[in-house]
Write a protein that holds these residues in place. Structure first.
Motif, PDB file in Angstrom:
ATOM      1  N   GLN A   1     -63.045  -8.056 -24.773  1.00 49.99           N
ATOM      2  CA  GLN A   1     -63.108  -7.987 -26.232  1.00 49.99           C
ATOM      3  C   GLN A   1     -61.947  -7.183 -26.802  1.00 49.99           C
ATOM      4  OE1 GLN A   1     -67.046  -6.510 -27.015  1.00 49.99           O
ATOM      5  NE2 GLN A   1     -67.910  -8.561 -27.080  1.00 49.99           N
ATOM      6  N   LEU A   2     -61.412  -6.262 -26.065  1.00 46.35           N
ATOM      7  CA  LEU A   2     -60.241  -5.514 -26.509  1.00 46.35           C
ATOM      8  C   LEU A   2     -58.946  -6.277 -26.229  1.00 46.35           C
ATOM      9  CD1 LEU A   2     -61.194  -1.916 -25.350  1.00 46.35           C
ATOM     10  CD2 LEU A   2     -61.193  -2.809 -27.684  1.00 46.35           C
ATOM     11  N   PHE A   3     -58.909  -7.004 -25.111  1.00 45.75           N
ATOM     12  CA  PHE A   3     -57.702  -7.701 -24.703  1.00 45.75           C
ATOM     13  C   PHE A   3     -57.344  -8.846 -25.654  1.00 45.75           C
ATOM     14  CE2 PHE A   3     -55.634 -11.174 -22.410  1.00 45.75           C
ATOM     15  CZ  PHE A   3     -54.472 -10.536 -22.019  1.00 45.75           C
ATOM     16  N   VAL A   4     -58.320  -9.634 -26.056  1.00 49.85           N
ATOM     17  CA  VAL A   4     -58.042 -10.818 -26.886  1.00 49.85           C
ATOM     18  C   VAL A   4     -57.399 -10.427 -28.217  1.00 49.85           C
ATOM     19  CG1 VAL A   4     -59.087 -12.768 -28.094  1.00 49.85           C
ATOM     20  CG2 VAL A   4     -59.731 -12.285 -25.733  1.00 49.85           C
ATOM     21  N   PRO A   5     -57.979  -9.517 -29.017  1.00 47.60           N
ATOM     22  CA  PRO A   5     -57.295  -9.155 -30.266  1.00 47.60           C
ATOM     23  C   PRO A   5     -55.957  -8.455 -30.029  1.00 47.60           C
ATOM     24  CG  PRO A   5     -59.528  -8.235 -30.219  1.00 47.60           C
ATOM     25  CD  PRO A   5     -59.286  -8.905 -28.913  1.00 47.60           C
ATOM     26  N   ALA A   6     -55.883  -7.643 -28.973  1.00 42.55           N
ATOM     27  CA  ALA A   6     -54.621  -6.965 -28.669  1.00 42.55           C
ATOM     28  C   ALA A   6     -53.534  -7.987 -28.349  1.00 42.55           C
ATOM     29  CB  ALA A   6     -54.801  -5.990 -27.509  1.00 42.55           C
ATOM     30  N   GLN A   7     -53.870  -9.032 -27.616  1.00 35.50           N
ATOM     31  CA  GLN A   7     -52.905 -10.085 -27.288  1.00 35.50           C
ATOM     32  C   GLN A   7     -52.465 -10.825 -28.548  1.00 35.50           C
ATOM     33  OE1 GLN A   7     -51.537 -10.560 -24.332  1.00 35.50           O
ATOM     34  NE2 GLN A   7     -50.284 -12.234 -25.055  1.00 35.50           N
TER      35      GLN A   7
ATOM     36  N   ASN B   1     -48.615 -10.913 -29.869  1.00 36.71           N
ATOM     37  CA  ASN B   1     -47.889 -12.162 -30.108  1.00 36.71           C
ATOM     38  C   ASN B   1     -47.292 -12.188 -31.510  1.00 36.71           C
ATOM     39  OD1 ASN B   1     -48.417 -13.122 -27.557  1.00 36.71           O
ATOM     40  ND2 ASN B   1     -50.159 -14.361 -28.183  1.00 36.71           N
ATOM     41  N   GLN B   2     -48.056 -11.754 -32.516  1.00 33.95           N
ATOM     42  CA  GLN B   2     -47.553 -11.713 -33.892  1.00 33.95           C
ATOM     43  C   GLN B   2     -46.373 -10.755 -34.012  1.00 33.95           C
ATOM     44  OE1 GLN B   2     -49.077 -13.504 -36.737  1.00 33.95           O
ATOM     45  NE2 GLN B   2     -49.805 -14.636 -34.969  1.00 33.95           N
ATOM     46  N   GLU B   3     -46.496  -9.587 -33.388  1.00 33.56           N
ATOM     47  CA  GLU B   3     -45.413  -8.599 -33.436  1.00 33.56           C
ATOM     48  C   GLU B   3     -44.175  -9.101 -32.701  1.00 33.56           C
ATOM     49  OE1 GLU B   3     -45.154  -5.728 -35.163  1.00 33.56           O
ATOM     50  OE2 GLU B   3     -47.074  -6.258 -36.060  1.00 33.56           O
ATOM     51  N   ALA B   4     -44.354  -9.832 -31.608  1.00 29.26           N
ATOM     52  CA  ALA B   4     -43.218 -10.386 -30.869  1.00 29.26           C
ATOM     53  C   ALA B   4     -42.458 -11.397 -31.725  1.00 29.26           C
ATOM     54  CB  ALA B   4     -43.688 -11.024 -29.563  1.00 29.26           C
TER      55      ALA B   4
ATOM     56  N   GLU C   1     -44.075 -21.086 -33.912  1.00 34.44           N
ATOM     57  CA  GLU C   1     -45.063 -20.205 -34.519  1.00 34.44           C
ATOM     58  C   GLU C   1     -44.425 -19.438 -35.656  1.00 34.44           C
ATOM     59  OE1 GLU C   1     -47.735 -18.035 -32.063  1.00 34.44           O
ATOM     60  OE2 GLU C   1     -47.212 -19.239 -30.310  1.00 34.44           O
ATOM     61  N   ALA C   2     -45.235 -19.075 -36.646  1.00 32.50           N
ATOM     62  CA  ALA C   2     -44.719 -18.380 -37.818  1.00 32.50           C
ATOM     63  C   ALA C   2     -45.631 -17.224 -38.187  1.00 32.50           C
ATOM     64  CB  ALA C   2     -44.627 -19.353 -38.987  1.00 32.50           C
ATOM     65  N   VAL C   3     -45.021 -16.168 -38.727  1.00 28.61           N
ATOM     66  CA  VAL C   3     -45.757 -15.009 -39.215  1.00 28.61           C
ATOM     67  C   VAL C   3     -45.272 -14.713 -40.622  1.00 28.61           C
ATOM     68  CG1 VAL C   3     -46.201 -12.547 -38.917  1.00 28.61           C
ATOM     69  CG2 VAL C   3     -46.044 -14.023 -36.924  1.00 28.61           C
ATOM     70  N   LEU C   4     -46.187 -14.751 -41.588  1.00 27.49           N
ATOM     71  CA  LEU C   4     -45.885 -14.369 -42.965  1.00 27.49           C
ATOM     72  C   LEU C   4     -45.889 -12.849 -43.012  1.00 27.49           C
ATOM     73  CD1 LEU C   4     -45.507 -14.825 -45.987  1.00 27.49           C
ATOM     74  CD2 LEU C   4     -47.969 -15.198 -46.158  1.00 27.49           C
ATOM     75  N   ASN C   5     -44.726 -12.255 -43.191  1.00 28.29           N
ATOM     76  CA  ASN C   5     -44.573 -10.809 -43.100  1.00 28.29           C
ATOM     77  C   ASN C   5     -44.695 -10.096 -44.443  1.00 28.29           C
ATOM     78  OD1 ASN C   5     -44.033  -8.473 -41.487  1.00 28.29           O
ATOM     79  ND2 ASN C   5     -42.010  -8.408 -42.412  1.00 28.29           N
ATOM     80  N   ASP C   6     -44.185 -10.694 -45.520  1.00 25.44           N
ATOM     81  CA  ASP C   6     -44.191 -10.014 -46.813  1.00 25.44           C
ATOM     82  C   ASP C   6     -43.949 -11.025 -47.922  1.00 25.44           C
ATOM     83  OD1 ASP C   6     -44.341  -7.943 -48.627  1.00 25.44           O
ATOM     84  OD2 ASP C   6     -42.604  -6.849 -47.860  1.00 25.44           O
TER      85      ASP C   6
END
Length: 187
Positions: free
Chosen positions: A17-23, A27-30, A166-171
């Motif tokens: 349960q800790l690993f999945v959200p941490a991963q 991935n988003q931070e990467a 993949e995309a991350v909306l940052n701001d």
């Protein structure tokens, strides 16, 4: 003996349960760290989701592409390839039903509809929600709406990092100020 097995099972489940959200966070931070940043012109509204909170829905100007390929159907996956225009904003360079071997940045979007008469493909970009602190979401939506009414061109845009599909909306940026800071400035 039974107690030790239950304890070990508990530890394994807790770690999972800790690993999945941490991963997911990693991935988003990467993507933010190593992806290419694009500026997308926006047109927002302010809905609310009872499970995820307040957010600004962003409608993007770059959600269409002219193509003579008329085989598109609603909800098809489309590979959308981007480049930067002369003003520094994201511009759709190419669309495809399958990944291309070119090295351009791309995302996978859903087809909204295809206009056969005008040969325009409309698609939904996967990063159209910007979540905010609940007390500031409405003020942010008003600030963006007001800034879009002024005479300055290209004054509201989203910063999106793209890498390997993949995309991350940052701001969201208003008049070169982060929307978080912009809303606090107006308080």
């Amino acid at each position: 003996m039974k107690t030790i097995h239950i304890f070990i099972l508990f530890i394994v489940i807790a770690l999972a349960q800790l690993f999945v959200p941490a991963q997911m966070i990693f991935n988003q931070e990467a993507i933010i760290e190593t992806g290419t940043v694009y500026k997308f012109k926006t047109q927002p509204v302010d809905p609310s989701d009872p499970f995820r909170g307040k957010y600004i829905t962003l409608n993007f100007e770059q959600n269409t592409f002219v193509t003579t390929d008329s085989i598109w159907k609603r909800k098809d996956k489309v590979y959308v390839y981007f480049e930067t225009d002369s003003l520094g904003f994201a511009k759709v360079n190419q669309v495809s039903k399958a990944p291309l071997s070119v090295m351009n940045d791309f995302i996978v979007a859903d087809v909204s509809w295809y206009n056969k008469r005008e040969q325009i493909l409309n698609f939904n970009l996967p990063f159209n929600r910007y979540y905010m602190e609940e007390t500031k979401a409405y003020d942010a939506e008003v600030a963006v709406r007001d800034s879009q009414r002024d005479s300055l061109p290209n004054n509201t845009y989203a910063l999106v990092f793209i890498k390997n599909g993949e995309a991350v909306l940052n701001d969201v940026i208003i008049n070169e100020i982060s929307i978080k800071d912009f809303v606090e400035k107006d308080e």
